[in-house]
Design an enzyme around this catalytic site. Sequence first.
Site, PDB file in Angstrom:
ATOM      1  N   GLY A  63     -52.075  12.647 -10.670  1.00 57.49           N
ATOM      2  CA  GLY A  63     -51.606  11.411 -10.044  1.00 57.49           C
ATOM      3  C   GLY A  63     -50.623  10.679 -10.939  1.00 57.49           C
ATOM      4  O   GLY A  63     -50.348  11.098 -12.076  1.00 57.49           O
ATOM      5  N   ASP A  64     -50.047   9.618 -10.390  1.00 56.43           N
ATOM      6  CA  ASP A  64     -49.067   8.794 -11.118  1.00 56.43           C
ATOM      7  C   ASP A  64     -47.861   9.596 -11.599  1.00 56.43           C
ATOM      8  O   ASP A  64     -47.300   9.313 -12.660  1.00 56.43           O
ATOM      9  CB  ASP A  64     -49.731   8.064 -12.311  1.00 56.43           C
ATOM     10  CG  ASP A  64     -50.878   7.161 -11.863  1.00 56.43           C
ATOM     11  OD1 ASP A  64     -50.770   6.559 -10.787  1.00 56.43           O
ATOM     12  OD2 ASP A  64     -51.878   7.076 -12.591  1.00 56.43           O
ATOM     13  N   LYS A  67     -44.372   9.968  -7.407  1.00 54.80           N
ATOM     14  CA  LYS A  67     -44.119  10.443  -6.041  1.00 54.80           C
ATOM     15  C   LYS A  67     -43.415   9.381  -5.206  1.00 54.80           C
ATOM     16  O   LYS A  67     -42.590   9.700  -4.362  1.00 54.80           O
ATOM     17  CB  LYS A  67     -45.445  10.785  -5.349  1.00 54.80           C
ATOM     18  CG  LYS A  67     -46.195  11.916  -5.981  1.00 54.80           C
ATOM     19  CD  LYS A  67     -47.524  12.134  -5.305  1.00 54.80           C
ATOM     20  CE  LYS A  67     -48.575  11.074  -5.580  1.00 54.80           C
ATOM     21  NZ  LYS A  67     -49.023  10.934  -6.944  1.00 54.80           N
ATOM     22  N   LYS A  69     -41.160   7.178  -5.919  1.00 53.39           N
ATOM     23  CA  LYS A  69     -39.709   7.172  -6.068  1.00 53.39           C
ATOM     24  C   LYS A  69     -39.084   8.373  -5.348  1.00 53.39           C
ATOM     25  O   LYS A  69     -38.079   8.239  -4.658  1.00 53.39           O
ATOM     26  CB  LYS A  69     -39.318   7.197  -7.556  1.00 53.39           C
ATOM     27  CG  LYS A  69     -37.841   7.515  -7.707  1.00 53.39           C
ATOM     28  CD  LYS A  69     -37.286   7.444  -9.094  1.00 53.39           C
ATOM     29  CE  LYS A  69     -35.909   8.085  -9.098  1.00 53.39           C
ATOM     30  NZ  LYS A  69     -35.175   7.931 -10.320  1.00 53.39           N
ATOM     31  N   GLY A  91     -51.494   4.196  -5.869  1.00 52.14           N
ATOM     32  CA  GLY A  91     -50.565   3.143  -6.266  1.00 52.14           C
ATOM     33  C   GLY A  91     -49.210   3.754  -6.530  1.00 52.14           C
ATOM     34  O   GLY A  91     -49.036   4.494  -7.486  1.00 52.14           O
ATOM     35  N   HIS A  92     -48.268   3.520  -5.620  1.00 50.90           N
ATOM     36  CA  HIS A  92     -46.905   4.027  -5.800  1.00 50.90           C
ATOM     37  C   HIS A  92     -45.993   2.855  -6.117  1.00 50.90           C
ATOM     38  O   HIS A  92     -46.068   1.828  -5.471  1.00 50.90           O
ATOM     39  CB  HIS A  92     -46.371   4.653  -4.505  1.00 50.90           C
ATOM     40  CG  HIS A  92     -47.115   5.863  -4.073  1.00 50.90           C
ATOM     41  ND1 HIS A  92     -47.105   6.319  -2.788  1.00 50.90           N
ATOM     42  CD2 HIS A  92     -47.881   6.722  -4.767  1.00 50.90           C
ATOM     43  CE1 HIS A  92     -47.837   7.406  -2.704  1.00 50.90           C
ATOM     44  NE2 HIS A  92     -48.329   7.666  -3.891  1.00 50.90           N
ATOM     45  N   GLN A 274     -52.412  10.487  -5.193  1.00 48.79           N
ATOM     46  CA  GLN A 274     -53.085  11.169  -6.320  1.00 48.79           C
ATOM     47  C   GLN A 274     -52.335  12.476  -6.634  1.00 48.79           C
ATOM     48  O   GLN A 274     -51.134  12.535  -6.425  1.00 48.79           O
ATOM     49  CB  GLN A 274     -54.566  11.445  -6.017  1.00 48.79           C
ATOM     50  CG  GLN A 274     -55.438  10.195  -5.929  1.00 48.79           C
ATOM     51  CD  GLN A 274     -55.471   9.569  -4.570  1.00 48.79           C
ATOM     52  OE1 GLN A 274     -55.651  10.239  -3.577  1.00 48.79           O
ATOM     53  NE2 GLN A 274     -55.308   8.267  -4.508  1.00 48.79           N
TER      54      GLN A 274
HETATM   55  P1  IMP Z   1     -61.444   7.348  -6.926  1.00 51.73           P
HETATM   56  O1  IMP Z   1     -60.394   8.029  -6.126  1.00 51.73           O
HETATM   57  O2  IMP Z   1     -61.256   5.856  -7.016  1.00 51.73           O
HETATM   58  O3  IMP Z   1     -62.823   7.731  -6.495  1.00 51.73           O
HETATM   59  O4  IMP Z   1     -61.334   7.852  -8.446  1.00 51.73           O
HETATM   60  C1  IMP Z   1     -61.596   9.204  -8.805  1.00 51.73           C
HETATM   61  C2  IMP Z   1     -60.661   9.640  -9.905  1.00 51.73           C
HETATM   62  O5  IMP Z   1     -59.343   9.725  -9.389  1.00 51.73           O
HETATM   63  C3  IMP Z   1     -60.570   8.695 -11.085  1.00 51.73           C
HETATM   64  O6  IMP Z   1     -60.334   9.461 -12.247  1.00 51.73           O
HETATM   65  C4  IMP Z   1     -59.349   7.861 -10.783  1.00 51.73           C
HETATM   66  O7  IMP Z   1     -58.767   7.328 -11.952  1.00 51.73           O
HETATM   67  C5  IMP Z   1     -58.464   8.912 -10.169  1.00 51.73           C
HETATM   68  N1  IMP Z   1     -57.459   8.361  -9.253  1.00 51.73           N
HETATM   69  C6  IMP Z   1     -57.659   7.915  -8.003  1.00 51.73           C
HETATM   70  N2  IMP Z   1     -56.494   7.512  -7.458  1.00 51.73           N
HETATM   71  C7  IMP Z   1     -55.548   7.731  -8.369  1.00 51.73           C
HETATM   72  C8  IMP Z   1     -54.121   7.549  -8.371  1.00 51.73           C
HETATM   73  O8  IMP Z   1     -53.497   7.123  -7.401  1.00 51.73           O
HETATM   74  N3  IMP Z   1     -53.478   7.896  -9.526  1.00 51.73           N
HETATM   75  C9  IMP Z   1     -54.135   8.419 -10.598  1.00 51.73           C
HETATM   76  N4  IMP Z   1     -55.456   8.598 -10.628  1.00 51.73           N
HETATM   77  C10 IMP Z   1     -56.157   8.269  -9.522  1.00 51.73           C
END
Ligand code: IMP
Length: 474
Positions: A63-64, A67, A69, A91-92, A274
Amino acid sequence: MSARCCASWATRRAGPGIVDRIRRLDEPARDARMETRPARARGPAPELRETMPVLSVIGTQWGDEGKGKILDLIAERADVVVRYQGGANAGHTVVVGQEKFVFHLLPSGILHPGKRNVIANGVVLDAGQLLEEIDGFEKRGIAIRGRLFVSAAAHLVFPYHKALDRASEGVKGGTKIGTTGRGIGPAYADKIARTGLRVGDLYDKRFRDRLEANVAEKNRMLQGMYGAEPLVFEKILDEYVGYAERLKPFVCDTFHLLREALDAGEYLFIEGAQGILLDVDFGTYPFVTSSNSSALGIAAGTGIPPNRIGEVIGVAKAYTTRVGEGPFPTELPPAEADALRKKGEEFGATTGRPCCCGWFDGVATRFAMEVNGVAALALTKLDTLSGYDALQVCTGYEIDGRTTDRFPCGDVPLDRVRPVYERLAGWREPLTGLRRFDDLPEAARDYIDFIEDFVRVRATIVSVGPARDQTIRR
Ligand code: IMP
């Protein structure tokens, strides 16, 4: 196998097809043929529609990856932009001129006038968060009405999901996942347990009773298992009745909307949230999110038949970051990670938590390319790597004294692997002002070549800054 052996493979694999077509996507929309077509029929030229009616942008790390952009860049040619999984955990960030837009639930096509945006059935919807986001965007002059379509079949996230998410994380100690606390896991658990409530249920007369039963059950869990405060049913009911009213103009059957769009030859962009290493099936389980965040989730999350899902653009950062718990083979020691985090401003867009930072993990990213069937790579944040004398790329995992270039898929816990690195020359020059591949320092070009050879996909987009124009297309 040496990475260099696959030099010609990358070009062969990506072929002129996708490279060409992405280049065509980037042609200015003022192309005469486009101008003379009515607004409804805008989008890709007819020959593109035949070949790729559905194009997906998927994260290939944890994730992060940036995407938002990449999707924003190419969304100009889409008719419909679709979110298919995850929820407000995403979070984009998209930077337009001096303005910064953060998306959690709204698809990023919302910044492009005239595009329709769909939150499809595979998403778990935090209605309050979505309405807040809509208000925020509308205040900034972005019209949402008539452009946003929310699936009646998407599951709702309730306060008890968030409370359970936080409570269960709170008691796990060393085994916690490090979730975003947005209730994602418990909401998907209810979906699978068939106790979830969907957006369409907000308008059903049984909603009250079903919600009451759910709140009672979750309160038993919150109090009995976690010693947490119970939630008040009437308060939740009140809140969701209010949401139902406000959401109503957006709610529809998105399956038929997408199907009709496809049949009309419209162009669909699928926006992943993600990354594939957080995919519930193919990610680093149990340290994953609760949806199929890889391309594998697109069909189930939208209703688009698998045989109509076209090509996938994989997005990878030029290094690796991870937020939350879980193994991270290429993680840097604290001082070096700190420096990279500061340079790249690596803080989770949703929670603001500092990300763990490390070298580019070729083994994991190549696996992501394979699982997603990635046709082209968008390599982001290359500019952050300026200033290093040398860079490392992980090209193998050592497991019990043996080295492999295969990412373990359930058979070996990832925390048992030790990364094997290839050392590459770094560069000192800043890259943010460069717009042509040939203008990049030789070491930066070599770095890109090395990565695309190793992951066997051509990097057709290289991002050298957050702004739309800080992009190199090849
Ligand atoms: P959850 O999706 O909130 O249940 O989190 C599960 C795992 O996914 C954790 O390690 C979060 O930090 C990670 N995670 C969830 N959404 C994102 C994202 O948009 N970017 C990066 N990590 C994410």
